[in-house]
Design an enzyme around this catalytic site. Sequence first.
Site, PDB file in Angstrom:
ATOM      1  N   ASP A   1       0.827  -1.199   0.000  1.00 14.26           N
ATOM      2  CA  ASP A   1       0.000   0.000   0.000  1.00 14.26           C
ATOM      3  C   ASP A   1       0.866   1.255   0.000  1.00 14.26           C
ATOM      4  O   ASP A   1       2.061   1.210   0.309  1.00 14.26           O
ATOM      5  CB  ASP A   1      -0.890   0.039   1.255  1.00 14.26           C
ATOM      6  CG  ASP A   1      -2.189  -0.724   1.068  1.00 14.26           C
ATOM      7  OD1 ASP A   1      -2.460  -1.164  -0.055  1.00 14.26           O
ATOM      8  OD2 ASP A   1      -2.936  -0.870   2.054  1.00 14.26           O
TER       9      ASP A   1
ATOM     10  N   LYS B   1      -3.757   3.383  -3.158  1.00 16.37           N
ATOM     11  CA  LYS B   1      -4.958   4.188  -3.366  1.00 16.37           C
ATOM     12  C   LYS B   1      -4.601   5.614  -2.976  1.00 16.37           C
ATOM     13  O   LYS B   1      -4.468   5.931  -1.796  1.00 16.37           O
ATOM     14  CB  LYS B   1      -6.119   3.651  -2.525  1.00 16.37           C
ATOM     15  CG  LYS B   1      -6.631   2.285  -2.953  1.00 16.37           C
ATOM     16  CD  LYS B   1      -7.790   1.839  -2.074  1.00 16.37           C
ATOM     17  CE  LYS B   1      -8.445   0.574  -2.594  1.00 16.37           C
ATOM     18  NZ  LYS B   1      -7.553  -0.590  -2.541  1.00 16.37           N
TER      19      LYS B   1
ATOM     20  N   MET C   1      -8.231   9.477   8.333  1.00 12.46           N
ATOM     21  CA  MET C   1      -8.641   9.804   6.956  1.00 12.46           C
ATOM     22  C   MET C   1      -9.616  10.980   6.929  1.00 12.46           C
ATOM     23  O   MET C   1     -10.587  10.993   6.190  1.00 12.46           O
ATOM     24  CB  MET C   1      -9.279   8.579   6.280  1.00 12.46           C
ATOM     25  CG  MET C   1      -8.386   7.354   6.251  1.00 12.46           C
ATOM     26  SD  MET C   1      -9.185   5.899   5.550  1.00 12.46           S
ATOM     27  CE  MET C   1     -10.366   5.500   6.853  1.00 12.46           C
TER      28      MET C   1
END
Length: 250
Positions: A46, A68, A183
């Site tokens: 990631d 991502k 986030m």
Amino acid sequence: MTGRSMTVEPDGFPGVTLVGGGPGDRDLITVAGLRAVLGADVVVTDRLAPAGLLAELSPGVEVIDVAKVPRGRSTAQERINELLVDRARAGRSVVRLKGGDGYVFGRGFEEVLALQDAGVPVRVIPGLSSSLAVPALAGIPVTHRGVVHDFTVVSGHLPPGHPDSLVDWAAVAALRGTLVLMMAVENGGAIADTLLAAGRPGSQPAAVVCDGSLPTERVVRTTLADLGRVIATERIRPPAVVVVGEVAAL
């Protein structure tokens, strides 16, 4: 007491190992996680996984970047599942390397279910969750005797009022303990406004820890009322952990 050095031997698990890599510093991965990474034939990584570990891999190890990126490229979860199954069925030892802990907003269990459905052996090695480790490294305890006895970790990936959100923001606002937002950079202002409207004091301390555990780490202190403005004026970008509560002033 005389200290002893420890040799970490690779283990080469025959299947897929989901490894939580911790908050970013390569030294904060667990010993079990390091063994798995060093024994892998394939590492599917990631964006927030500890990049410093990748430089230590043998030249023959296949590294697949499935990052991502906010408002950028994004590898579909279905494609990630396919890669894990494909490489494991080819007889290779596969590590799925994630930042933090794979079961804390990391879609780790989705991958476990996909691998189980495909009949692929899978194991999980937890990692230090950034929700706890990043504040701690920045000098912020999420609990402290006589100050706060509870903490809540909430995803800020979706803004309040979003039809897909599962967060009861009014209930969160009513809690007296520490609030850790993950986030939440993009939606930080909207979240702060919602908490204020639900009764959380605007004077409550808040802190934003950017790039936690890395050489570029930065801590910005503010209040809940000013959180949205500070995120904008300080040009804060992910990854960042937001802490709201009295401990944010410690």
